[in-house]
Motif scaffolding. Sequence first.
Motif, mmCIF file in Angstrom:
data_model
loop_
_atom_site.group_PDB
_atom_site.id
_atom_site.type_symbol
_atom_site.label_atom_id
_atom_site.label_comp_id
_atom_site.label_asym_id
_atom_site.label_seq_id
_atom_site.Cartn_x
_atom_site.Cartn_y
_atom_site.Cartn_z
ATOM 1 N N ASN A 81 0.812 -1.218 0.000
ATOM 2 C CA ASN A 81 0.000 0.000 0.000
ATOM 3 C C ASN A 81 0.845 1.268 0.000
ATOM 4 O OD1 ASN A 81 -2.575 -1.124 -0.046
ATOM 5 N ND2 ASN A 81 -2.578 -1.483 2.155
ATOM 6 N N HIS A 82 2.060 1.199 0.550
ATOM 7 C CA HIS A 82 2.893 2.399 0.674
ATOM 8 C C HIS A 82 4.306 2.097 0.214
ATOM 9 C CE1 HIS A 82 -0.350 4.192 3.005
ATOM 10 N NE2 HIS A 82 -0.361 3.110 3.758
ATOM 11 N N ARG A 83 4.801 2.963 -0.654
ATOM 12 C CA ARG A 83 6.181 2.790 -1.111
ATOM 13 C C ARG A 83 7.150 3.137 0.018
ATOM 14 N NH1 ARG A 83 3.200 3.803 -5.511
ATOM 15 N NH2 ARG A 83 3.724 2.613 -7.376
ATOM 16 N N GLY A 172 -4.338 8.205 -4.423
ATOM 17 C CA GLY A 172 -3.442 7.241 -3.799
ATOM 18 C C GLY A 172 -2.422 6.636 -4.741
#
Length: 625
Positions: A81-83, A172
């Motif tokens: 979900n998040h780099r 997002g």
Amino acid sequence: MKRKLLLGLTALLAVSALSVGLVACRPTEDVDDGKLTVTFYDGETVLKEVEVDEGSTVTEYTPEKEGGYTFVDWFATPSFNHRFDFEEPITEDTSVFAGFSLYEEDTREFYIVGTGTSKYLLGQDWGKNLTDEHKLTRVEGKNEYTITTDLMEGDEFQFAINGLWHNKRGYGYLADNKLEDGTQVFNGTGGGLGEVTSKGQNIQVLHSGNYTLTLKTYPHEDFYNTDDPSYSDDQKEVYNFGLFDRIEWVRNGDPVDPPTVVVDYYIKGANITGWQDMWNNATKMTNTDGVYTLTVYLEQGEEFMFASTNTIGSVTSSGTASVLASALDDASKDLFTGERNMVAAKTGTYTFTYTEATGVLSATIDEEAVPEARDYYLDGTFAGAWGDTLYGPEADRQPGPNGSSLFIDDYKLTETAQGSGIYQILGVELPAGAELIIQSYKAGAAEPGQWNTENYALLGTYNSTYLLPKLTDTSDFGAVSATNKNILVKTAGTYNITFDSYSQMITINDGFDIYLKGAMNNWTHNYADEWRMTQNAENEMLYEITVEFTAGQEFGFAQYNKGEDAPELAASGGTFLNKTKAGTAEDTADFVPDEGTNFKASVSGTYRVVYDAEKDTIDFYKVTE
């Protein structure tokens, strides 16, 4: 990483015939050598471990994987979900997760979909008017799509494959939202159709400029969020996610063609417009040097707000600014309830004044001022010439005052029930190419002895700007031209025409599809036959459904154009029929709560529900065995 060292004091062993020396040990101590471990994973497989000093950063590298996989990026969570930010100092033992993808050619076409004042957003109204100029250009041989465009402060947009929000890519997916100097360019706001996670949020522009935006896709890793409570197979493409998809951007400089924008505000509410955008004189605030005013009749309980439009030249589109309850001054707050949208506390004629410079909204009410009773007639070329339709052929006309002629009732709209304010005329044959409008006169002006200049005067004319687009098949009807707003019939047929005198909206259709929507189907757009009302074989104006209700269930009915398929339904949203449509027959009172606008079952049981399209009422009948 903290390492434990065993420090002991060893005493010399003095061995004698009389005594033995014992060994004394000190407790174990934690010694911090300042090192932390960063572990790189592919799933649960450790690719690499690196020790770094606390407060330093870890160096990025590019791993390889057999089987035709391509490395995409590093992520901070196993769900991708998040780099992972390699510029952030490491302050604890850290895990980093590799994203790999198998190549699959992306054959989709993506469009910029939104609203605002820049070239590609003005007038498209969230994808309702998409053309090739809104299409992103696919980079040959790559799953990359680009578009270069001005973006103005206040614009909102997403990327999607059509105006139905399929395969949408929102806030997002942005690789970043700031310039190198720290200026924030984009923000996430609101949410598109379906889920409202950060991926589904609209991209809001905070800093005007000319931008090149690039969407990179990895279709092999796409999935559908079937866990969303609103998910349905009919609407699965709304819930399509690109696991590794990414939007990159470059600001090329200031806008190339900054627009001159005229901003207007229109009232928009639950019953006053059916939450649709109705841009006409009845809903528009008058602008005088930045001070906007509107006088409008509102019924008690009406929930509403003021939405903006942007006009550049001759093109008008929905804006992003709105006036909500938070803008009310202290003197006006007692007239309304509601924390976000305003809800009228009393029935009456309200006068609103909004000062754009200060963002303050004030209101007054005249409870005695109510709309006067009127009669409504069709006029146009569909049954002859203008005037012939309304008054009848010249030879058949009876003389009236000042050389005028009396009305005939062939094209008079009939109120569905006394006091309902809903007027209908059913089964009107309309040839293609005909024009029509609705004219209003003082009630009773056509009756004998009632003719005089005062009550014969024309009180209002309603044209295509009063059409409710979500219930009117706009492929069959429209405006004659940009300057001639008469309603043009594009497709010949026999139609039912309804005028709501409260909202001052016209609907034209050849029937409806009506679905039950509520707690029993999780308030979703569910178009299964079990939730669709059936037209009565003997009276096509009656729609029926038999349902087993549980006490406490809330629900309403979603009404759409007849024959629309599910994607079109979800895009338009239809109109919602709630307790304001309640009739008086049988067990109806058991479903009309004291508070709220939804129907609510008070007693469990099986009921036959009947919607009378002619009377515009919904009634409930207990089914007994």
